[in-house]
Scaffold this motif. Structure first.
Motif, PDB file in Angstrom:
ATOM      1  N   SER A  85     -22.105  10.518  23.427  1.00  0.00           N
ATOM      2  CA  SER A  85     -23.152  11.258  22.723  1.00  0.00           C
ATOM      3  C   SER A  85     -24.519  10.703  23.125  1.00  0.00           C
ATOM      4  O   SER A  85     -24.743   9.488  23.099  1.00  0.00           O
ATOM      5  CB  SER A  85     -22.961  11.111  21.213  1.00  0.00           C
ATOM      6  N   THR A  86     -25.418  11.605  23.489  1.00  0.00           N
ATOM      7  CA  THR A  86     -26.759  11.181  23.903  1.00  0.00           C
ATOM      8  C   THR A  86     -27.472  10.432  22.793  1.00  0.00           C
ATOM      9  O   THR A  86     -28.219   9.470  23.046  1.00  0.00           O
ATOM     10  CB  THR A  86     -27.589  12.404  24.332  1.00  0.00           C
ATOM     11  N   SER A  87     -27.250  10.822  21.555  1.00  0.00           N
ATOM     12  CA  SER A  87     -27.936  10.174  20.425  1.00  0.00           C
ATOM     13  C   SER A  87     -27.576   8.697  20.319  1.00  0.00           C
ATOM     14  O   SER A  87     -28.383   7.883  19.852  1.00  0.00           O
ATOM     15  CB  SER A  87     -27.612  10.894  19.116  1.00  0.00           C
ATOM     16  N   ASP A  88     -26.370   8.327  20.762  1.00  0.00           N
ATOM     17  CA  ASP A  88     -25.957   6.918  20.694  1.00  0.00           C
ATOM     18  C   ASP A  88     -26.710   6.052  21.694  1.00  0.00           C
ATOM     19  O   ASP A  88     -26.662   4.817  21.610  1.00  0.00           O
ATOM     20  CB  ASP A  88     -24.454   6.788  20.962  1.00  0.00           C
ATOM     21  N   LEU A  89     -27.368   6.680  22.655  1.00  0.00           N
ATOM     22  CA  LEU A  89     -28.093   5.940  23.688  1.00  0.00           C
ATOM     23  C   LEU A  89     -29.585   5.879  23.398  1.00  0.00           C
ATOM     24  O   LEU A  89     -30.355   5.334  24.202  1.00  0.00           O
ATOM     25  CB  LEU A  89     -27.858   6.597  25.061  1.00  0.00           C
ATOM     26  N   MET A  90     -29.999   6.440  22.282  1.00  0.00           N
ATOM     27  CA  MET A  90     -31.415   6.454  21.941  1.00  0.00           C
ATOM     28  C   MET A  90     -31.849   5.115  21.345  1.00  0.00           C
ATOM     29  O   MET A  90     -31.141   4.546  20.506  1.00  0.00           O
ATOM     30  CB  MET A  90     -31.707   7.580  20.941  1.00  0.00           C
ATOM     31  N   PRO A  91     -33.002   4.600  21.752  1.00  0.00           N
ATOM     32  CA  PRO A  91     -33.412   3.263  21.291  1.00  0.00           C
ATOM     33  C   PRO A  91     -33.610   3.155  19.787  1.00  0.00           C
ATOM     34  O   PRO A  91     -33.413   2.071  19.224  1.00  0.00           O
ATOM     35  CB  PRO A  91     -34.710   3.014  22.066  1.00  0.00           C
ATOM     36  N   TRP A  92     -34.002   4.248  19.121  1.00  0.00           N
ATOM     37  CA  TRP A  92     -34.225   4.127  17.673  1.00  0.00           C
ATOM     38  C   TRP A  92     -32.911   3.912  16.924  1.00  0.00           C
ATOM     39  O   TRP A  92     -32.931   3.593  15.746  1.00  0.00           O
ATOM     40  CB  TRP A  92     -34.954   5.353  17.121  1.00  0.00           C
ATOM     41  N   ASN A  93     -31.781   4.049  17.617  1.00  0.00           N
ATOM     42  CA  ASN A  93     -30.486   3.764  16.997  1.00  0.00           C
ATOM     43  C   ASN A  93     -29.948   2.385  17.346  1.00  0.00           C
ATOM     44  O   ASN A  93     -29.062   1.870  16.649  1.00  0.00           O
ATOM     45  CB  ASN A  93     -29.448   4.819  17.408  1.00  0.00           C
ATOM     46  N   VAL A  94     -30.462   1.760  18.437  1.00  0.00           N
ATOM     47  CA  VAL A  94     -29.874   0.488  18.867  1.00  0.00           C
ATOM     48  C   VAL A  94     -30.892  -0.589  19.237  1.00  0.00           C
ATOM     49  O   VAL A  94     -30.503  -1.729  19.503  1.00  0.00           O
ATOM     50  CB  VAL A  94     -28.935   0.714  20.086  1.00  0.00           C
ATOM     51  N   PHE A  95     -32.178  -0.272  19.227  1.00  0.00           N
ATOM     52  CA  PHE A  95     -33.140  -1.291  19.660  1.00  0.00           C
ATOM     53  C   PHE A  95     -34.491  -1.105  18.987  1.00  0.00           C
ATOM     54  O   PHE A  95     -35.019   0.006  18.892  1.00  0.00           O
ATOM     55  CB  PHE A  95     -33.334  -1.249  21.177  1.00  0.00           C
ATOM     56  N   ASP A  96     -35.056  -2.217  18.557  1.00  0.00           N
ATOM     57  CA  ASP A  96     -36.427  -2.271  18.063  1.00  0.00           C
ATOM     58  C   ASP A  96     -37.088  -3.501  18.673  1.00  0.00           C
ATOM     59  O   ASP A  96     -36.572  -4.624  18.538  1.00  0.00           O
ATOM     60  CB  ASP A  96     -36.456  -2.352  16.537  1.00  0.00           C
ATOM     61  N   GLY A  97     -38.201  -3.310  19.337  1.00  0.00           N
ATOM     62  CA  GLY A  97     -38.828  -4.395  20.065  1.00  0.00           C
ATOM     63  C   GLY A  97     -39.235  -5.570  19.205  1.00  0.00           C
ATOM     64  O   GLY A  97     -38.956  -6.733  19.523  1.00  0.00           O
ATOM     65  N   LYS A  98     -39.883  -5.271  18.089  1.00  0.00           N
ATOM     66  CA  LYS A  98     -40.369  -6.364  17.235  1.00  0.00           C
ATOM     67  C   LYS A  98     -39.204  -7.064  16.536  1.00  0.00           C
ATOM     68  O   LYS A  98     -39.211  -8.303  16.379  1.00  0.00           O
ATOM     69  CB  LYS A  98     -41.384  -5.820  16.229  1.00  0.00           C
ATOM     70  N   LEU A  99     -38.197  -6.308  16.134  1.00  0.00           N
ATOM     71  CA  LEU A  99     -37.029  -6.912  15.495  1.00  0.00           C
ATOM     72  C   LEU A  99     -36.281  -7.804  16.485  1.00  0.00           C
ATOM     73  O   LEU A  99     -35.843  -8.908  16.136  1.00  0.00           O
ATOM     74  CB  LEU A  99     -36.100  -5.819  14.954  1.00  0.00           C
ATOM     75  N   PHE A 100     -36.153  -7.346  17.726  1.00  0.00           N
ATOM     76  CA  PHE A 100     -35.533  -8.192  18.742  1.00  0.00           C
ATOM     77  C   PHE A 100     -36.344  -9.462  18.956  1.00  0.00           C
ATOM     78  O   PHE A 100     -35.781 -10.561  19.073  1.00  0.00           O
ATOM     79  CB  PHE A 100     -35.413  -7.438  20.071  1.00  0.00           C
ATOM     80  N   HIS A 101     -37.644  -9.323  18.995  1.00  0.00           N
ATOM     81  CA  HIS A 101     -38.506 -10.492  19.203  1.00  0.00           C
ATOM     82  C   HIS A 101     -38.329 -11.490  18.065  1.00  0.00           C
ATOM     83  O   HIS A 101     -38.303 -12.712  18.286  1.00  0.00           O
ATOM     84  CB  HIS A 101     -39.968 -10.038  19.288  1.00  0.00           C
ATOM     85  N   GLU A 102     -38.216 -10.981  16.855  1.00  0.00           N
ATOM     86  CA  GLU A 102     -38.002 -11.864  15.703  1.00  0.00           C
ATOM     87  C   GLU A 102     -36.691 -12.622  15.846  1.00  0.00           C
ATOM     88  O   GLU A 102     -36.639 -13.841  15.631  1.00  0.00           O
ATOM     89  CB  GLU A 102     -37.983 -11.036  14.415  1.00  0.00           C
ATOM     90  N   LYS A 103     -35.629 -11.904  16.237  1.00  0.00           N
ATOM     91  CA  LYS A 103     -34.321 -12.560  16.400  1.00  0.00           C
ATOM     92  C   LYS A 103     -34.354 -13.559  17.556  1.00  0.00           C
ATOM     93  O   LYS A 103     -33.738 -14.633  17.482  1.00  0.00           O
ATOM     94  CB  LYS A 103     -33.227 -11.502  16.634  1.00  0.00           C
ATOM     95  N   TYR A 104     -35.057 -13.206  18.615  1.00  0.00           N
ATOM     96  CA  TYR A 104     -35.181 -14.107  19.764  1.00  0.00           C
ATOM     97  C   TYR A 104     -35.851 -15.415  19.343  1.00  0.00           C
ATOM     98  O   TYR A 104     -35.381 -16.508  19.691  1.00  0.00           O
ATOM     99  CB  TYR A 104     -35.994 -13.421  20.862  1.00  0.00           C
ATOM    100  N   LEU A 105     -36.932 -15.329  18.592  1.00  0.00           N
ATOM    101  CA  LEU A 105     -37.632 -16.536  18.129  1.00  0.00           C
ATOM    102  C   LEU A 105     -36.768 -17.336  17.164  1.00  0.00           C
ATOM    103  O   LEU A 105     -36.816 -18.574  17.140  1.00  0.00           O
ATOM    104  CB  LEU A 105     -38.955 -16.153  17.468  1.00  0.00           C
ATOM    105  N   GLN A 106     -35.948 -16.625  16.371  1.00  0.00           N
ATOM    106  CA  GLN A 106     -35.056 -17.313  15.444  1.00  0.00           C
ATOM    107  C   GLN A 106     -33.982 -18.105  16.187  1.00  0.00           C
ATOM    108  O   GLN A 106     -33.626 -19.212  15.791  1.00  0.00           O
ATOM    109  CB  GLN A 106     -34.409 -16.308  14.486  1.00  0.00           C
ATOM    110  N   THR A 107     -33.478 -17.544  17.294  1.00  0.00           N
ATOM    111  CA  THR A 107     -32.480 -18.287  18.079  1.00  0.00           C
ATOM    112  C   THR A 107     -33.101 -19.532  18.699  1.00  0.00           C
ATOM    113  O   THR A 107     -32.428 -20.559  18.850  1.00  0.00           O
ATOM    114  CB  THR A 107     -31.881 -17.405  19.198  1.00  0.00           C
TER     115      THR A 107
END
Length: 782
Positions: A663-685
């Motif tokens: 499904s194309t919708s499963d590949l959309m970034p708003w369903n699997v990726f957020d830049g700022k949230l990833f950055h927060e998790k990256y800094l937490q690691t």
């Protein structure tokens, strides 16, 4: 973008050209004059991206959930007042505009370098003055708008032509964009997106009739003015001496104008008082210093002529220069042929010459070939009324001109004509499809690919099949730190397998001609495309045909599509585990497994951050994500975010090429990726947070986390890739900041996968028509 200097001239010297209007009022007027006709605005989406992207954070990879919310509000505001929106996106870069495209990409490289310098210096995101749109924004905006139920179209040539043509032929309320070319087209009214106030639905209308009155010109003169000033087709320097002479003879220099403004006035004065005076007695080329640039100049003028229109400045003889061949030509995939470079199609041939007559576009436009017939100063017409056009259908535009070979190619390419392509099109495609240079000869498959391209349902598939040429714009990548590779190299093996699937017709991929890639990466001057050869996949029973993948609906075909998709990422051995992953994380796991096998400088903490942010994302609203505050901005995390988003676009390409197994919708970034949230998790690691803390103490997420991590790690182990922790990674890779090609790669990976495409550190830029870059190794893609 558009006509050089015209935007500033209008703002400073002709402010009366700009009129504040209200879309709700215009829509009401339109409905009263055209009962039963929905007021429609055609939107040049490429012009609007930076105005739509309003989330505060932009450097971390994109705030996709916030962005989707902004688009939803934009669409709702117009639909609430009864206005229909039709969105157009650029589908390909025309050959005449490639130089302009390259100049912008190189300029963007300099801007990106400044962005990374700022991040390293200040450990924070730069201000909006340095704003650079997130990678993949145009691509994912198409799918976002389709998700919101909007009519979204992808062009077969430069989008501004199709936007102007659609607006004229469909009696649209107007064009919404930010490109002075829309002041030149004789189309419906042009509205500025930069001046739009969404709360009041008011903006500025730029009236081309008032512009003509200010310059003493008529509408038919505007394309000539645009080419003499310089635009995206005609280089600004071509007429620099001519403009200087016009200025030296111009006697009405305005003190309130800058030099560029006076140049525009002087050139317009020369058109009105000199060129028009001798028109009919002399050919335009006798009055202008065209020289060897005659063909380019006339193509530039013709590019503004919409279906059914002609210019008094283009003679029948000149028209022959701009008219393209109407034959369908296919590049032969004869295995006997050893030629390297395919003939690149001129993207204009996809739509035909702008002055080509279209039976459905012969509108009742009064013929007017006398440029002096509009001596009176035109007044701005009501935006609802059809503008009187001084152009008409020209039967002489149907003459043919043989297509030229690519001047950059020194080799001949065998061609064959496919007569079956002239049959009646069952998908109601326009007849311009008959004037097309293609890389494949299967007309049924090509028509399906074309329809999906136009409807913005696929990504790059039609470009590959039709012209064998694709491009990818800039990505937020740090050119000074290449411990992380450019996405252009990371995903090249995936693209190579897709080329084999799309171009080999189920046969040996080695017989396919190379694809011309215009990809931006550090050290690439973009003087020529990289010539990248297809890479055959290892599949039981061989690579299936596109007819099977795209048109077959029998049981078992879906499983075959998934099998081919995973083979494109060289993950066939992990098929069972990947298919067991629940939506929408299947595609993400596939991408992460590929990335961590391909890029040996990724560590375990990176994987934790990618998975944790994806699992936490569904439970967070756009407002919550907007409120996330970062302690600092890390340049490596910035690059990782862009690398993943580019990977999602590759998933779109592969999914399209394989017949949409996922499904194309499963590949959309708003369903699997957020830049700022990833950055927060990256800094937490980096701070040593536990996995439980990364998933925010949620038991269900913790279970999913370990499942997804296990799938990715097992896939990597099958390729002898053990993902190490950052503590082990840093001393191992501290010396690996040389350029790709330095040989610093995992030996086991290179040995085990030597027949499956090269590791990114070994990848060169592909075969070129120029001397190879001395620091890059030879590539199998060449």
């Amino acid at each position: 973008m558009g006509v050089r200097g015209l935007q500033g001239f209008v703002a400073s010297s002709c402010p009366h050209v700009c009129t504040t209007v209200n879309f709700k009022e215009l829509a009401e007027q339109h409905q009263s004059k055209h009962p039963g006709c929905t007021p429609t605005i055609v939107v040049d989406a490429m012009c609007c991206l930076r105005y739509w992207y309003t989330p505060e954070s932009w450097v971390c990879g994109g705030q996709w959930k916030e962005y989707f919310s902004v688009l939803r509000d934009f669409v709702r505001t117009f639909t609430d007042v009864g206005i229909k929106l039709v969105f157009f996106f650029d589908g390909m870069v025309e050959k005449e505009k490639r130089d302009v495209w390259v100049k912008r990409r190189l300029k963007n490289n300099r801007e990106i370098a400044r962005i990374f310098h700022y991040i390293k210096t200040h450990r924070e995101q730069p201000s909006r003055s340095m704003f650079f749109i997130p990678s993949g924004l145009a691509i994912f905006t198409r799918f976002a708008l389709k998700t919101l139920g909007q009519e979204t179209l992808c062009s077969l040539q430069e989008a501004d032509y199709e936007v102007a043509s659609y607006g004229l032929q469909n009696n649209c309320l107007g064009i919404l964009g930010e490109d002075t070319d829309y002041l030149i087209y004789d189309s419906c009214p042009y509205f500025s997106i930069s001046e739009l106030c969404l709360d009041s639905l008011s903006t500025v209308m730029l009236c081309r009739e008032k512009l003509c009155a200010s310059l003493g010109l008529c509408l038919a003169d505007l394309p000539l003015l645009a080419c003499l000033l310089g635009n995206d087709v005609v280089p600004e320097g071509m007429f620099e001496t001519f403009r200087y002479k016009c200025l030296s003879f111009y006697t009405s220099v305005k003190e309130n104008c800058d030099r560029r403004g006076n140049v525009i006035l002087a050139v317009a004065d020369h058109i009105a008082k000199v060129l028009r005076l001798y028109q009919g007695e002399k050919k335009l080329e006798e009055m202008l210093p065209l020289g060897p640039n005659k063909a380019l100049f006339y193509k530039g003028m013709a590019s503004y002529l919409l279906p059914g229109q002609k210019s008094p400045w283009i003679s029948p003889k000149a028209k022959a220069i701009t008219t393209l061949d109407k034959q369908i030509i296919s590049v032969s995939s004869d295995p006997e042929s050893k030629q390297g470079s395919p003939e690149s199609s001129d993207p204009e041939s996809k739509q035909g010459s702008p002055e080509s007559t279209d039976s459905g576009s012969k509108q009742g436009s009064p013929e007017s070939t006398d440029s002096g017939s509009k001596q009176g100063s035109p007044v701005c017409t009501d935006p609802e009324s059809k503008q009187e056009s001084p152009m008409c259908t020209d039967p002489e535009s149907k003459q043919e001109d043989p297509m030229c070979t690519d001047p950059e190619s020194k080799q001949e390419v065998p061609m064959c004509t496919d007569p079956e392509f002239k049959e009646e099109d069952p998908m109601n495609m326009e007849p311009e499809i008959k004037r097309q240079v293609t890389m494949v000869s299967d007309t049924e498959i090509l028509k399906v690919a074309r329809a999906q391209h136009v409807q913005a349902e696929s990504y790059l598939v039609y470009n590959i099949m039709a012209s064998g040429e694709i491009e990818c714009s800039n990505t937020l990548e740090d050119a000074l730190d290449q411990a992380l590779p450019s996405q252009a190299f990371v995903y090249r093996p995936v693209r190579q397998r897709v080329y084999s699937l799309l171009l080999a017709g189920g046969h040996d991929g080695a017989s396919c001609p190379p694809v011309q890639e215009w990809f931006v990466y550090s050290g690439n001057p973009l003087t020529h495309p990289d010539l990248v050869r297809p890479l055959q996949m290892s599949l039981p029973g061989g690579t299936p045909s596109l007819k099977l993948l795209w048109l077959n609906h029998e049981p078992g075909t879906q499983a075959r599509r998934v099998e081919v998709l995973l083979a494109c990422f060289d993950l066939s051995s992990s098929s069972e585990e990947l298919q067991a992953v629940e939506s929408p994380f299947q595609g993400l796991c596939c991408l992460l497994a590929y990335l961590f096998v391909q890029v040996d400088t990724l560590c375990l903490e990176d994987l934790h951050a990618f998975i944790a942010q994806a699992l936490c994302l569904p439970g967070k609203s756009a407002g919550h994500l907007a409120d996330v505050q970062l302690d600092r901005v890390d340049p490596r995390a910035v690059q990782l975010g862009s690398l993943l988003v580019r990977g999602l676009t590759m998933l779109l390409l592969v999914n399209s090429a394989c017949g949409f197994p996922w499904s194309t919708s499963d590949l959309m970034p708003w369903n699997v990726f957020d830049g700022k949230l990833f950055h927060e998790k990256y800094l937490q690691t980096e701070k040593g947070y536990t996995v439980e803390a990364l998933v925010e103490q949620n038991r269900a997420r913790l279970t999913q986390f370990h499942q997804l991590k296990s799938v990715v790690c097992k896939a990597c182990l099958r390729e002898d890739r053990r993902i190490a922790s950052r503590q082990l990674w840093q001393p191992l890779h501290s010396g690996r900041r040389g350029r790709p090609g330095s040989g610093a790669h995992r030996t086991s990976f290179g040995n085990s996968r030597s027949d499956q495409g090269q590791h990114w550190r070994e990848q060169g830029p592909g075969s070129r028509q120029q001397e190879p870059d001395p620091w890059r190794r030879g590539s199998s893609s060449g």
